[in-house]
Design a protein around this motif. Structure first.
Motif: not given
Length: 259
Positions: A67-79
């Motif tokens: 899901a886009l929401s999960d992918l976005t959260a993943d990217c924010i955590e990685a950042a």
């Protein structure tokens, strides 16, 4: 005399103060606790990051299993992890505020860039699935099974944070390497399976070593990236290989890095 080590503990949607009995556990828990505080206090909202994604990339994410929401959260955590890596763990308010300012300043851009690359990864993965869906001949089954297993390792929920923002372009290169492999499969299926026989034994050795460990050190995790470069050198060398790599070198690195 009893020594106690205070630390912050990530509770998912909050942070708790705990006391543990050894400094190694204190450090590991503290990193997660500080990350959670930064995500709560200074990270950009998912909506802000998602606004940077173009329609092509949104379609690629929508076609995936993530899901886009999960992918976005993943990217924010990685950042946030990327920003944290520039600093020592903070043990006082002033040190935390320095990292907090950096997260507020830099994370939105890092997360947006990561989200764009992640969408490219998912698009490439979708192309791989479409290609393998038509490879139904019996001699091709071992290759198709290997491709699916490889892709599942690379692209699964949480893959952005596991790779980190610096490694994410490499993940895209690896998936492109799978595409290159499929492009050249028709030329010689037997050759492809000989190459599998070169790569898979060292992958099994690595998996067995990791399974035997209670906690996997970072040095051992780094060996997994060498395995990916080995696959690139064997199956898709024209797509680019980072550094010298061989099965012998990987075995040496694994032996050296095991606790």
């Amino acid at each position: 005399v009893v020594k106690a080590y205070p630390t912050l503990l990530d509770k998912g949607d909050s942070v708790a103060l705990r006391v543990v009995d050894n400094p190694g556990l204190q450090q590991r828990a503290m990193r997660g606790g500080v990350r959670r505080l930064l995500l709560m206090a200074a990270a950009p909202t998912p909506a802000k990051v998602e606004r940077t994604l173009d329609s092509r990339a949104k379609l690629a994410v929508a076609a995936s299993d993530i899901a886009l929401s999960d992918l976005t959260a993943d990217c924010i955590e990685a950042a946030v992890d990327a920003v944290m890596s520039r600093y020592e763990l903070p043990w006082d308010d002033a040190a935390f505020r320095r990292i907090e300012r950096a997260v507020r300043d830099d994370t939105a851009g890092l997360a947006a860039d990561a989200l764009a690359v992640a969408a490219d990864v998912l698009a490439a993965g979708d192309r791989v699935h479409k290609r393998t869906a038509v490879l139904v001949a019996e001699p091709l089954r071992p290759t198709v099974a290997d491709v699916h297993a490889h892709l599942a390792r690379l692209v699964a929920p949480g893959f952005v944070r596991r790779s980190g923002v610096d490694r994410l372009p490499d993940v895209y290169r690896y998936v492109r390497g799978i595409e290159y492999r499929l492009d050249h499969l028709a030329g010689d299926v037997a050759r492809d399976q000989r190459r599998m026989a070169d790569v898979r034994p060292v992958e099994r050795e690595y998996a067995e070593a990791v399974a035997s460990m209670d906690r996997v050190p970072d040095a051992v995790r780094d060996v997994a990236w060498l395995l990916e470069e080995l696959r690139m050198s064997v199956f898709a060398q024209p797509e680019g290989v980072k550094g010298p790599v061989s099965a012998k070198r990987i075995r040496q690195e694994l032996s050296r890095s095991r606790p």
